[in-house]
Write an enzyme that holds these catalytic residues in place. Structure first.
Site, PDB file in Angstrom:
ATOM      1  N   SER A  70      38.713  33.681  45.044  1.00 28.99           N
ATOM      2  CA  SER A  70      37.833  34.346  46.017  1.00 28.99           C
ATOM      3  C   SER A  70      37.264  33.349  47.023  1.00 28.99           C
ATOM      4  O   SER A  70      37.040  32.184  46.715  1.00 28.99           O
ATOM      5  CB  SER A  70      36.669  35.040  45.308  1.00 28.99           C
ATOM      6  OG  SER A  70      37.135  35.918  44.317  1.00 28.99           O
TER       7      SER A  70
HETATM    8  N1  SAH Z   1      36.976  35.185  40.796  1.00 25.39           N
HETATM    9  C1  SAH Z   1      38.377  34.872  40.751  1.00 25.39           C
HETATM   10  C2  SAH Z   1      39.106  35.914  41.546  1.00 25.39           C
HETATM   11  C3  SAH Z   1      40.517  36.086  41.184  1.00 25.39           C
HETATM   12  S1  SAH Z   1      41.300  37.434  42.024  1.00 25.39           S
HETATM   13  C4  SAH Z   1      38.570  33.499  41.355  1.00 25.39           C
HETATM   14  O1  SAH Z   1      37.707  33.082  42.115  1.00 25.39           O
HETATM   15  O2  SAH Z   1      39.572  32.843  41.083  1.00 25.39           O
HETATM   16  C5  SAH Z   1      40.981  38.764  40.929  1.00 25.39           C
HETATM   17  C6  SAH Z   1      41.516  38.643  39.550  1.00 25.39           C
HETATM   18  O3  SAH Z   1      41.325  39.902  38.905  1.00 25.39           O
HETATM   19  C7  SAH Z   1      43.016  38.366  39.451  1.00 25.39           C
HETATM   20  O4  SAH Z   1      43.217  37.219  38.686  1.00 25.39           O
HETATM   21  C8  SAH Z   1      43.581  39.615  38.757  1.00 25.39           C
HETATM   22  O5  SAH Z   1      44.656  39.335  37.892  1.00 25.39           O
HETATM   23  C9  SAH Z   1      42.370  40.119  38.004  1.00 25.39           C
HETATM   24  N2  SAH Z   1      42.416  41.536  37.632  1.00 25.39           N
HETATM   25  C10 SAH Z   1      42.875  42.590  38.351  1.00 25.39           C
HETATM   26  N3  SAH Z   1      42.755  43.730  37.647  1.00 25.39           N
HETATM   27  C11 SAH Z   1      42.204  43.392  36.451  1.00 25.39           C
HETATM   28  C12 SAH Z   1      41.834  44.115  35.277  1.00 25.39           C
HETATM   29  N4  SAH Z   1      42.015  45.434  35.179  1.00 25.39           N
HETATM   30  N5  SAH Z   1      41.302  43.445  34.242  1.00 25.39           N
HETATM   31  C13 SAH Z   1      41.121  42.096  34.300  1.00 25.39           C
HETATM   32  N6  SAH Z   1      41.445  41.350  35.374  1.00 25.39           N
HETATM   33  C14 SAH Z   1      41.969  41.986  36.443  1.00 25.39           C
END
Ligand code: SAH
Length: 223
Positions: A70
């Site tokens: 993010s």
């Molecule tokens: N805060 C993280 C954001 C990663 S992007 C960072 O800064 O790195 C969002 C993440 O949510 C992804 O890794 C994706 O795989 C995860 N995601 C999407 N749907 C999900 C679900 N149902 N349960 C758990 N994780 C999920």
């Protein structure tokens, strides 16, 4: 967080992190604790080496598997929204991804539970958080749309992935007065939304904060 690891990073990234904090201030992030934590969290550790030099740009960056780390502004904004409702003891994060936001949250709460659906991302995040010395983080490979009922209730729940509609299981796992910070919507248009549980009732206050762009919340898990 272990000081050794942080000292090893050197002045260059400390200075670029301070520049990032200046930018966040200009964008309206003002909570001192949030700015302090961002200035101390080594975002480059959460990226693959080839991208590490871009870690302190205020942009989302790829972490593989079609997912992104993010944007710092969003991490700061969500954390600020949580802190503006009091000091949280227990936070649930949906979407661990790189683990960067997990690291930020672990510095403002006593305990952080974080769920990721893509196993290899979770493994990398686990390794990075361990290297940095975080002991108050619990990770789980599961579909975060169902929350983490065994660890509920949470003072705050934050989602880094956008569902079309707010999952009931998440609001149900809020402690009295707790808040859920979540992007909601589909196809390019999502709204960053805050849902606050009113006391220990089953009533909630919903407030839309601003337009945002997140990856979608996807059902099920990937190994
Ligand atoms: N805060 C993280 C954001 C990663 S992007 C960072 O800064 O790195 C969002 C993440 O949510 C992804 O890794 C994706 O795989 C995860 N995601 C999407 N749907 C999900 C679900 N149902 N349960 C758990 N994780 C999920």
């Amino acid at each position: 967080m272990s000081n050794l690891k942080l000292q090893g990073i050197g002045m260059t990234s400390q200075r670029t992190r301070e520049r990032l904090v200046d930018r966040l201030l200009k964008q309206g992030v003002s909570h001192p604790k949030v700015l302090d934590v961002i200035s101390r969290t080594p975002r480059h550790i959460f990226l693959d080496e080839a991208l590490a030099h871009r870690a302190y740009e205020d942009s989302a960056l790829p972490i593989g598997y079609n997912q992104t780390l993010s944007q710092p502004y969003i991490v700061a904004r969500m954390t600020e929204l949580i802190l503006s409702h009091g000091k949280p003891k227990k936070i649930l994060e949906v979407g661990t991804g790189s683990g960067y936001q997990t690291a930020v949250l672990a510095q403002v709460a006593s305990l952080v539970y974080s769920i990721e659906r893509i196993k290899p991302l979770q493994e990398k995040a686990r390794q990075r958080l361990r290297e940095l010395g975080f002991r108050n983080v619990q990770l789980r490979h599961a579909d975060g749309g169902f929350g983490w009922s065994q660890a509920a209730p949470f003072d705050a729940i934050v989602s880094a992935a956008a569902p079309r509609e707010i999952p009931k299981q998440l609001t149900q796992q809020l402690a009295p007065g707790g808040i859920l910070v979540i992007p909601v919507g589909s196809g390019g248009k999502q709204s960053l939304t805050v849902v606050k549980r009113i006391g220990d009732t089953e009533n909630y206050d919903t407030q839309v904060i601003e337009d945002v762009c997140f990856v979608p919340l996807v059902a099920g898990i990937e190994r």
